[in-house]
Enzyme design. Structure first.
Site, PDB file in Angstrom:
ATOM      1  N   CYS A 142     -22.182  -7.709 -19.509  1.00 27.75           N
ATOM      2  CA  CYS A 142     -20.971  -7.859 -18.696  1.00 27.75           C
ATOM      3  C   CYS A 142     -19.885  -6.905 -19.191  1.00 27.75           C
ATOM      4  CB  CYS A 142     -20.425  -9.277 -18.823  1.00 27.75           C
ATOM      5  SG  CYS A 142     -21.460 -10.544 -18.129  1.00 27.75           S
ATOM      6  N   CYS A 170     -25.337 -12.833 -21.753  1.00 31.08           N
ATOM      7  CA  CYS A 170     -25.097 -14.166 -21.198  1.00 31.08           C
ATOM      8  C   CYS A 170     -25.974 -14.468 -19.990  1.00 31.08           C
ATOM      9  CB  CYS A 170     -23.622 -14.335 -20.833  1.00 31.08           C
ATOM     10  SG  CYS A 170     -23.152 -13.476 -19.322  1.00 31.08           S
ATOM     11  N   CYS A 216     -18.015 -13.018 -20.313  1.00 26.44           N
ATOM     12  CA  CYS A 216     -19.299 -13.060 -20.992  1.00 26.44           C
ATOM     13  C   CYS A 216     -19.254 -14.041 -22.171  1.00 26.44           C
ATOM     14  CB  CYS A 216     -19.667 -11.668 -21.486  1.00 26.44           C
ATOM     15  SG  CYS A 216     -21.381 -11.491 -21.957  1.00 26.44           S
ATOM     16  N   GLY A 267       0.797  -1.221   0.000  1.00 26.53           N
ATOM     17  CA  GLY A 267       0.000   0.000   0.000  1.00 26.53           C
ATOM     18  C   GLY A 267       0.831   1.272   0.000  1.00 26.53           C
ATOM     19  N   CYS A 275     -27.007  -9.689 -17.220  1.00 26.97           N
ATOM     20  CA  CYS A 275     -26.357  -9.432 -18.501  1.00 26.97           C
ATOM     21  C   CYS A 275     -27.315  -9.798 -19.638  1.00 26.97           C
ATOM     22  CB  CYS A 275     -25.077 -10.236 -18.616  1.00 26.97           C
ATOM     23  SG  CYS A 275     -24.307 -10.136 -20.248  1.00 26.97           S
TER      24      CYS A 275
END
Lengths: 256, 289
Positions: B263, B241, B269, B29, B238
């Protein structure tokens, strides 16, 4: 009784120019100390040395911390000093803009110190912020407004609320009424006097306005060219000034 | 192409970047400054991510680039062909086949493995930047762990919108220490940062910073006790899909204001469609026609 703040022989110079020299005093809990003097007399330099904003060349500033007792803030580590800066200490700037976040709402400004010490409950933070806005006589409907939409006097009161929300024990004020018109000044002073008395705050107030110290300060220091030329009880210094400069200062106030 | 050193950058530069990456992995970080090079693309197009990728690619790697989840957008196509030419590495669009994935603004829907590295393109690495403009001050705030200001931003969100409206680049705390900007990924992806098996590297070219998350790092999204973090997405499935668990883009499909959700992860997808899943707007249905 242990003094809350014990200032010992503080000196700060900028090259060959003296900022302040050899200043010593003790401040006891609940006491308000005024520092007066003309522009350039070293008042602000002294205040910044005491508040840890600049490092003095020499001297000690011993603060009576809650946990460890008296400790020299000049030599303590920076995280410790900054922690003091957002818990036990408060600093009220002359210009509210220096002490506020102008892009953040009034509530966020007041809440910042709470969040800085670990408060993580939005409802509580907001409740405390509203409470403090009320105490400094700002309408709580304005809690989501930005300080840019506030008048000068309101900004200054907001700055005070933001500083006092964590219940500090020592407040540094640099010309808290500077730049405000006289009626707003009077209200602000009234408010400050109430808060200082209610919360039992100790305060160090730097100003060139003798009326401010007359109203707020228990004790007074007069500075000239970086040196303290006279110190004593406020009424005593103002009513019976001994040093030539104090006499000049007192006699310079316009009588209306 | 033999005119270029492997993966475009010279070996000394790659060593310099690898040092920064190692330091970043050692201090999860923490933003490590590095001497960012000019790349043959404009700032904002992934110069940081490209330099990190260049420093870690080996000839055996299989490389995937995604831009907003898609393998076939301008940024993804140009960076993929860049490394095809300069490093001659194999490329793929399948998430599970890739060993190095460079991404802009998304984390793939598939769970990544220990054999993979995810490289993020980062525009502004400093999470405190819009609250505190001074670099000297933000560095001090990081070093002293003074992160109250980050919550001021979230407070402002709630006071203005009634909920935490920050929906991307949502700040996180790494291993209880550094507050980090996860790059502008949607906050839907934030939970995936936590405890991920793959190495995550973040490169900001213009700002000259690299930071990193080693595998299985604890990453917590900041929030309030009474306004907990919520990974949000469009409340739809979606259209292609039929997936209900993936992050969706809203797409305008005609001039009459017709729209569908699909997606954002094109690889996810298309694999679902190949496996026989169908959404309400699959070719042949009314909307896609």
């Amino acid at each position: 009784m242990t003094p809350l703040l014990s200032v010992q022989e503080i000196s700060k110079s900028y090259g060959t120019h003296i900022g302040c020299a050899d200043v010593s005093f003790d401040l006891y809990p609940g006491e308000v100390m005024g520092i007066v003097g003309e522009s350039g007399s070293g008042k602000s330099t002294l205040l910044n040395c005491l508040a840890g904003h600049i490092a003095p060349d020499f001297g000690r500033v011993v603060f009576d911390t809650r946990i460890d007792g008296p400790k020299d803030t000049v030599t303590m580590s920076e995280p410790e000093r900054r922690m003091l800066g957002r818990t036990d200490w408060a600093f009220v700037h002359q210009h509210a803009r220096d002490g506020l976040r102008m892009g953040v709402s009034a509530g966020g400004n007041v809440g910042e110190r709470l969040m800085a010490v670990g408060e993580r409950h939005y409802g509580d933070i907001r409740h405390k912020a509203a409470d403090w806005l009320d105490r400094v006589e700002i309408d709580t409907d304005r809690i989501d407004d930005r300080p840019t939409t506030f008048s000068g006097g309101m900004q200054q009161r907001l700055q005070i609320a933001r500083n006092l929300v964590t219940g500090p024990r020592l407040v540094f004020m640099d010309e808290p009424t500077g730049g405000l018109d006289v009626s707003v000044q009077a209200r602000l002073l009234d408010l400050l006097r109430g808060l200082v008395r209610d919360m039992g705050l100790s305060a160090i107030i730097v100003t060139h306005d003798l009326a401010v110290v007359r109203l707020l300060a228990d004790r007074l220091m007069v500075m000239k060219s970086g040196h303290v030329v006279e110190a004593g009880l406020t009424d005593q210094v103002l009513d019976d000034p001994q040093h030539a400069y104090s006499q000049l200062l007192v006699s310079s106030v316009l009588q209306v | 192409m033999s005119e270029y050193n492997f993966a475009y950058l010279d070996e000394q530069t790659k060593r310099m970047i690898r040092r920064a990456i190692l330091k970043g992995l050692a201090i999860p970080g923490y933003q490590v400054p590095f001497a960012s090079r000019e790349m043959p693309m404009p700032y904002g197009w992934g110069t940081g991510g490209v330099q990190v990728s260049a420093a870690i690619l080996t000839p055996d790697d299989r490389f995937k680039v995604i831009d907003q989840g898609a393998d076939d957008t301008t940024n993804a196509v140009s960076i993929r062909s860049f490394f095809e030419r300069t490093a001659n590495v194999a490329t793929t669009t399948a998430t599970e086949d890739a060993s190095v994935i460079q991404t802009r603004h998304r984390i793939p829907e598939d769970t990544l493995t220990e054999d993979q590295v995810l490289v993020y393109q980062v525009p502004i690495p400093e999470p405190l930047r819009f609250l505190e403009p001074r670099e000297s001050e933000t560095r001090k705030m990081h070093s002293l762990e003074e992160y109250g200001l980050m919550h001021v931003k979230l407070y402002e969100d709630i006071s203005r919108h009634g909920h935490i409206a920050t929906s991307y680049a949502y700040p996180v705390k790494v291993e209880g220490r550094y507050v980090m900007d996860p790059s502008p990924i949607p906050k839907f992806d934030n939970p995936k940062l936590d405890d991920m098996a793959a190495i995550q590297l973040f490169g900001a070219g213009r700002e000259q910073r690299i930071y990193a998350l080693p595998p299985y790092t604890q990453v917590v999204s900041l929030d309030f006790d009474d306004h907990p973090f919520e990974a949000s997405k469009a409340d739809q499935i979606c259209g292609l899909c039929g997936a209900a668990d993936s992050y969706l883009d809203e797409v305008i499909v005609d001039d009459a204001g017709g729209r569908m959700f699909c997606c954002s992860d094109t690889d996810y997808c298309s694999r679902r469609r190949a496996a026989g899943h169908q959404g309400p707007a699959f070719p042949g249905s009314e909307v896609a026609a």
